[in-house]
Motif scaffolding. Sequence first.
Motif, PDB file in Angstrom:
ATOM      1  N   UNK A   1       9.273  -5.490   2.942  1.00  0.00           N
ATOM      2  CA  UNK A   1       8.070  -4.335   3.491  1.00  0.00           C
ATOM      3  C   UNK A   1       8.274  -3.502   2.420  1.00  0.00           C
ATOM      4  N   UNK A   2       7.120  -3.067   2.073  1.00  0.00           N
ATOM      5  CA  UNK A   2       6.943  -1.911   0.719  1.00  0.00           C
ATOM      6  C   UNK A   2       6.057  -1.157   1.241  1.00  0.00           C
ATOM      7  N   UNK A   3       5.978   0.037   0.432  1.00  0.00           N
ATOM      8  CA  UNK A   3       4.691   0.930   0.724  1.00  0.00           C
ATOM      9  C   UNK A   3       4.386   1.672  -0.826  1.00  0.00           C
TER      10      UNK A   3
ATOM     11  N   UNK B   1      -0.605   2.752   0.997  1.00  0.00           N
ATOM     12  CA  UNK B   1      -0.746   1.364   1.329  1.00  0.00           C
ATOM     13  C   UNK B   1       0.785   0.919   1.835  1.00  0.00           C
ATOM     14  N   UNK B   2       0.831   0.421   3.199  1.00  0.00           N
ATOM     15  CA  UNK B   2       2.243  -0.322   3.431  1.00  0.00           C
ATOM     16  C   UNK B   2       1.802  -1.451   4.275  1.00  0.00           C
ATOM     17  N   UNK B   3       2.925  -2.417   3.893  1.00  0.00           N
ATOM     18  CA  UNK B   3       2.758  -3.754   4.369  1.00  0.00           C
ATOM     19  C   UNK B   3       3.935  -4.791   4.070  1.00  0.00           C
ATOM     20  N   UNK B   4       3.662  -5.710   4.524  1.00  0.00           N
ATOM     21  CA  UNK B   4       4.784  -6.799   4.145  1.00  0.00           C
ATOM     22  C   UNK B   4       4.404  -7.537   2.785  1.00  0.00           C
ATOM     23  N   UNK B   5       5.364  -8.004   2.121  1.00  0.00           N
ATOM     24  CA  UNK B   5       5.243  -8.189   0.648  1.00  0.00           C
ATOM     25  C   UNK B   5       5.706  -9.813   0.515  1.00  0.00           C
TER      26      UNK B   5
ATOM     27  N   UNK C   1       3.797  -8.538  -4.122  1.00  0.00           N
ATOM     28  CA  UNK C   1       2.380  -8.345  -3.779  1.00  0.00           C
ATOM     29  C   UNK C   1       2.338  -7.840  -2.079  1.00  0.00           C
ATOM     30  N   UNK C   2       1.960  -6.624  -2.140  1.00  0.00           N
ATOM     31  CA  UNK C   2       1.825  -5.852  -0.826  1.00  0.00           C
ATOM     32  C   UNK C   2       0.397  -6.177  -0.123  1.00  0.00           C
ATOM     33  N   UNK C   3       0.578  -6.679   1.002  1.00  0.00           N
ATOM     34  CA  UNK C   3      -0.834  -7.008   1.868  1.00  0.00           C
ATOM     35  C   UNK C   3      -0.828  -5.962   2.859  1.00  0.00           C
ATOM     36  N   UNK C   4      -1.707  -5.152   2.662  1.00  0.00           N
ATOM     37  CA  UNK C   4      -1.828  -3.899   3.674  1.00  0.00           C
ATOM     38  C   UNK C   4      -1.747  -4.401   5.216  1.00  0.00           C
ATOM     39  N   UNK C   5      -1.114  -3.778   5.926  1.00  0.00           N
ATOM     40  CA  UNK C   5      -0.888  -3.488   7.242  1.00  0.00           C
ATOM     41  C   UNK C   5      -1.484  -2.058   7.670  1.00  0.00           C
ATOM     42  N   UNK C   6      -1.096  -1.158   7.040  1.00  0.00           N
ATOM     43  CA  UNK C   6      -1.699   0.194   7.360  1.00  0.00           C
ATOM     44  C   UNK C   6      -2.182   1.077   5.912  1.00  0.00           C
TER      45      UNK C   6
END
Length: 141
Positions: free
Chosen positions: A66-68, A84-88, A130-135
Amino acid sequence: MSTAADSLTGQDLEFLGRPLHGFLTVAGGPHPQPRPVWFEATAEGNVQIFTSPDSLKVRRLQRDPWASIVVAAPVGERERWISVAGRITVESDGAHELCSRLAARYWDIGDPDRASVLAEILAAEQVRIVIRPETVRRYAL
């Protein structure tokens, strides 16, 4: 005005297409330690960076994927930021191409000193985070 969503808008992508620094924060450690990074927002709405595969951030992301990233307008412009925050995922392909695109965006790669540093980076192994946005949160005056 601050809004929340789970994806980037066209206006977000336009803003993130500028040569601004993002501040990346990863989980997996005793406390957050944001770091300035070059980044690219993709047409699919993800955010990606490149780094060495043995970097501390990659080791932490292996423990907690997880990253932002927070990107803000520079001083002198109206206040604006996007978070942008989400799983990576850590991807082994495309990192050198990403590095080359970002170097051209952030540096004058016609400068021999910059070109030399870029060549050193490209000679080393790199991965894409790669961050896939969740929030997605944003603020603009």
